[in-house]
Design an enzyme around this catalytic site. Structure first.
Site, mmCIF file in Angstrom:
data_model
loop_
_atom_site.group_PDB
_atom_site.id
_atom_site.type_symbol
_atom_site.label_atom_id
_atom_site.label_comp_id
_atom_site.label_asym_id
_atom_site.label_seq_id
_atom_site.Cartn_x
_atom_site.Cartn_y
_atom_site.Cartn_z
ATOM 1 N N ARG A 276 45.808 46.807 39.534
ATOM 2 C CA ARG A 276 45.054 46.271 40.678
ATOM 3 C C ARG A 276 44.477 44.899 40.347
ATOM 4 O O ARG A 276 44.455 44.001 41.199
ATOM 5 C CB ARG A 276 43.928 47.215 41.102
ATOM 6 C CG ARG A 276 44.424 48.457 41.765
ATOM 7 C CD ARG A 276 45.063 48.127 43.118
ATOM 8 N NE ARG A 276 45.535 49.339 43.731
ATOM 9 C CZ ARG A 276 46.752 49.505 44.223
ATOM 10 N NH1 ARG A 276 47.628 48.526 44.180
ATOM 11 N NH2 ARG A 276 47.100 50.639 44.769
ATOM 12 N N GLU B 287 47.287 42.658 40.577
ATOM 13 C CA GLU B 287 47.620 42.501 41.988
ATOM 14 C C GLU B 287 46.689 41.491 42.680
ATOM 15 O O GLU B 287 47.116 40.727 43.556
ATOM 16 C CB GLU B 287 47.534 43.859 42.680
ATOM 17 C CG GLU B 287 47.996 43.861 44.114
ATOM 18 C CD GLU B 287 47.927 45.255 44.713
ATOM 19 O OE1 GLU B 287 48.918 45.644 45.344
ATOM 20 O OE2 GLU B 287 46.890 45.934 44.561
ATOM 21 N N SER C 18 39.147 27.858 31.649
ATOM 22 C CA SER C 18 39.376 28.365 30.302
ATOM 23 C C SER C 18 39.199 29.877 30.234
ATOM 24 O O SER C 18 38.299 30.437 30.861
ATOM 25 C CB SER C 18 38.403 27.703 29.327
ATOM 26 O OG SER C 18 38.568 28.232 28.032
#
Length: 162
Positions: A103, A106, A129
C-alpha cells in the site's frame, strides 16, 4: 509491558536480514516491548529503532549500550552484530508482496508524479533526501475511525548545474 500485540520477526525474512535481527527481535519478544517503548528509552523515533532491528540503520555506540541495557543482551554481542555498515534494500522483493508495504508502494505509484510536481513547484528542480531524513508514525482517531499519519521529512537537494 505492551498492552497490544508486539511486532515479532517474520521467520521467512531471516535469510535476508543481518544476524542482529533475530537477536534483537527475540529479546524484544521476551521483554514484551513495543518499538515505541524501546524508542522512548533510547531517545529516538520508533521508526528509527525498528530500522535498527531490521539492519536498515546504523547503531551508534550509545544505541548499542542502551539496547544492551533495555533488552538484556550482552553489549559485546550487540557490538559485534551492529557495528557494520547497513545493507539497505535487500529485505524485500519489488513490487512488495506484504500488503501494508505494498500500500505504501501503491501510494507512490498513484501519487508519485503529483508529489513530484508539487515539490518542484515549491522547491525547484531537485529531490528530497532519504539520507538527511526523518519520519514518524502517529495515530489519529475521529468519528470515522482510526487514521495512520506518516510524516516524511527530507532535506531538499537541488540539482546542481554543470
Amino acid at each position: 509491558m505492551a498492552s497490544k500485540p508486539i511486532t515479532t520477526l517474520d521467520a521467512s525474512l531471516i535469510p535476508r536480514l543481518p544476524s542482529s535481527s533475530p537477536t534483537l527481535f527475540e529479546a524484544k519478544k521476551k521483554k514484551n516491548l513495543t518499538f515505541e517503548a524501546i524508542a522512548k528509552k533510547l531517545g529516538r523515533e520508533e521508526v528509527a529503532v525498528a530500522a535498527l532491528f531490521y539492519g536498515q540503520a546504523q547503531a551508534s555506540p550509545e544505541d548499542i549500550k542502551n539496547l544492551s541495557d533495555i533488552l538484556g543482551i550482552p553489549s559485546d554481542k550487540l557490538e559485534t552484530q551492529l557495528m557494520g555498515i547497513p545493507d539497505r534494500g535487500r529485505t524485500m522483493d519489488m513490487p512488495p508482496k506484504e500488503p501494508l508495504i505494498y500500500r505504501l508502494y501503491e501510494i507512490v505509484q498513484n501519487y508519485g508524479y503529483a508529489y513530484k510536481a508539487v515539490l518542484n513547484e515549491k522547491f525547484g528542480d531537485g529531490i528530497m533526501s532519504a539520507i538527511s531524513f526523518s519520519t514518524k508514525v502517529e495515530k489519529e482517531t475521529d468519528d470515522k475511525g482510526d487514521w495512520a499519519v506518516i510524516t516524511l521529512r527530507g532535506k531538499w537537494l537541488p540539482y546542481s548545474r554543470f
